[in-house]
Enzyme design. Structure first.
Site, PDB file in Angstrom:
ATOM      1  N   ARG A  82       0.836  -1.209   0.000  1.00 17.06           N
ATOM      2  CA  ARG A  82       0.000   0.000   0.000  1.00 17.06           C
ATOM      3  C   ARG A  82       0.871   1.259   0.000  1.00 17.06           C
ATOM      4  NH1 ARG A  82      -4.451   0.325   4.548  1.00 17.06           N
ATOM      5  NH2 ARG A  82      -2.681   0.981   5.805  1.00 17.06           N
ATOM      6  N   LYS A 185      -2.508   6.691   1.381  1.00 16.07           N
ATOM      7  CA  LYS A 185      -2.305   7.140   2.764  1.00 16.07           C
ATOM      8  C   LYS A 185      -1.353   8.338   2.770  1.00 16.07           C
ATOM      9  CE  LYS A 185      -1.998   4.913   7.285  1.00 16.07           C
ATOM     10  NZ  LYS A 185      -3.222   5.489   7.856  1.00 16.07           N
TER      11      LYS A 185
HETATM   12  N1  PLP Z   1      -8.989   4.492   6.758  1.00 16.79           N
HETATM   13  C1  PLP Z   1      -8.104   5.459   7.088  1.00 16.79           C
HETATM   14  C2  PLP Z   1      -8.386   6.826   6.585  1.00 16.79           C
HETATM   15  C3  PLP Z   1      -6.974   5.151   7.844  1.00 16.79           C
HETATM   16  O1  PLP Z   1      -6.103   6.107   8.173  1.00 16.79           O
HETATM   17  C4  PLP Z   1      -6.764   3.839   8.273  1.00 16.79           C
HETATM   18  C5  PLP Z   1      -5.572   3.490   9.020  1.00 16.79           C
HETATM   19  O2  PLP Z   1      -4.576   3.073   8.507  1.00 16.79           O
HETATM   20  C6  PLP Z   1      -7.698   2.870   7.919  1.00 16.79           C
HETATM   21  C7  PLP Z   1      -8.791   3.230   7.170  1.00 16.79           C
HETATM   22  C8  PLP Z   1      -7.505   1.455   8.312  1.00 16.79           C
HETATM   23  O3  PLP Z   1      -6.538   0.827   7.524  1.00 16.79           O
HETATM   24  P1  PLP Z   1      -5.705  -0.377   8.094  1.00 16.79           P
HETATM   25  O4  PLP Z   1      -6.682  -1.395   8.559  1.00 16.79           O
HETATM   26  O5  PLP Z   1      -4.914  -0.865   6.947  1.00 16.79           O
HETATM   27  O6  PLP Z   1      -4.882   0.153   9.203  1.00 16.79           O
HETATM   28  C1  COI Z   2      -3.524   3.550  11.526  1.00 14.18           C
HETATM   29  O1  COI Z   2      -4.533   2.965  11.871  1.00 14.18           O
HETATM   30  O2  COI Z   2      -2.417   2.991  11.512  1.00 14.18           O
HETATM   31  C2  COI Z   2      -3.542   4.929  11.092  1.00 14.18           C
HETATM   32  O3  COI Z   2      -2.614   5.323  10.445  1.00 14.18           O
HETATM   33  C3  COI Z   2      -4.619   5.831  11.450  1.00 14.18           C
HETATM   34  C4  COI Z   2      -4.028   7.089  11.991  1.00 14.18           C
HETATM   35  C5  COI Z   2      -4.864   8.238  11.667  1.00 14.18           C
HETATM   36  C6  COI Z   2      -3.735   6.962  13.441  1.00 14.18           C
END
Ligand code: PLP
Ligand code: COI
Length: 341
Positions: A82, A185
């Protein structure tokens, strides 16, 4: 283990200095040698693209200590992929996957004493970050980049851990545009969501829940986490081009399938919230935080799910299974866990 004087049970989700961070620079068309630092500061050109034009991407993942004492990192290959997508999305140099994994493993090992003990709700949060270094005043991508990784022990993102949260929908803000950067991200998405998030918090909500930016009809996601709902035997989660593809969400979908549920990834109309039995936010930092109430502020409608003090049974089961896999308490049937030797 050396006594760090940390109360592992009450740790917030916040920055803490640990022993080392790792850095590597992309220059003259190649990545250099990995450097080990104990300094928290960076020397930066005042015109660096990360400062002026938002050339910045990051990731988030976690390491856990199991009952067997071993250290487990959850799905770092997915974060590596990602991060490459995010970097390419805003014209930055993608980090090779093996370099990413190697630095993650090294930085966790070097800061091992900060990994919370088995049995508590805390974990070691791993934050990789890439920035554009080259000076630019005209808008164009940098040719030099820095990739770095820092770690810190954290507690749950939402203060009450697994206690149900309340979130709010405001139509006056978007965190991302329909064909914009929401699927990557990048720091700018979080800046774009800050007004809504701060307003939500000032009004007693845990987070703002964003609708799709084009029609404002469908659920997108929360500031730091994806959304999912439970309807009967179905796990339903939004399909949208403006949300981050959450790794946690994908794991929970697989766990739901493993438990004999059906999974639907499709647009969720805001009014469909009235038909859901349970709702939750999910993400690395958020884990799986149940939602008790969603206020649709502009329409004056409240949607509630279950009771304010206890998570629903399906969200609880899904979240427990995920937690157990991450800590080595349930067989890792899908090969999600990287054990540090
Ligand atoms: N959506 C956003 C905007 C996020 O910042 C995050 C965190 O990383 C997620 C979703 C969840 O993604 P993940 O499960 O890969 O941490
Ligand atoms: C995460 O879940 O790792 C994120 O990056 C979300 C962040 C806004 C704390």
């Amino acid at each position: 283990m050396e006594n760090l004087n940390i109360d592992w049970e009450t740790l917030p989700f916040g920055y803490m200095k640990t022993d080392y961070n790792l850095r590597v620079t992309f220059k003259d068309g190649k990545w250099g040698e990995v450097e080990v630092h104990d300094d928290e500061n960076l020397p930066l050109h005042i015109a660096a693209t990360c400062l002026h034009y938002g050339q910045q991407v990051f990731e988030g993942m976690k390491a856990f200590r199991g009952a067997d004492g071993r250290i487990r990192i959850f799905r770092p290959e997915e974060n590596a992929r990602r991060m490459r997508d995010s970097a390419a999305g805003i014209m930055m140099e993608p980090i090779p996957e093996d370099l990413f994994i190697d630095m993650i493993k090294r930085v966790v090992k070097m800061n091992e004493r900060f990994i919370p003990p088995y049995g508590c709700d805390s974990s070691l949060y791993i934050r990789p970050l890439e920035i554009g270094l080259s000076p630019r005043i005209g808008v164009s991508p940098a040719t030099e980049y820095m990739f770095m990784v820092m770690v810190m022990p954290v507690g749950p993102y939402f203060k009450h851990g697994f206690k149900p949260t309340q979130v709010v929908i405001y139509r006056d803000y978007d965190r991302a545009a329909p064909c914009g950067t929401g699927r990557w991200k990048v720091g700018g998405n979080y800046a774009a969501g800050m007004q809504a998030t701060q307003r939500a918090k000032a009004n007693g909500y845990a987070a703002a829940l964003f609708l799709d930016p084009k029609e404002k009809l469908y659920i997108d996601e929360c500031g730091p986490a994806n959304f999912f709902g439970i309807k009967g035997n179905k796990y339903i989660t939004p399909k949208s081009g403006s949300i981050l593809p959450s790794i946690t969400n994908r794991c929970l979908q697989q766990i739901a399938l493993d438990m004999g549920m059906e999974v639907e990834c499709r647009p969720i109309h805001v009014e469909e919230l009235a038909t859901l039995d349970e709702a939750a936010e999910c993400g690395t930092a958020a884990v799986a935080a149940p939602i008790y109430l969603i206020e649709d502020h502009d329409k004056g409608v409240n949607y509630t799910f279950g009771t304010p003090d206890k998570a629903g049974p399906v969200v609880t089961k899904l979240m427990q299974r995920l937690r157990d896999i991450q800590r080595g308490d349930y067989p890792d049937e899908h090969g999600w866990v990287m054990i540090l030797e």
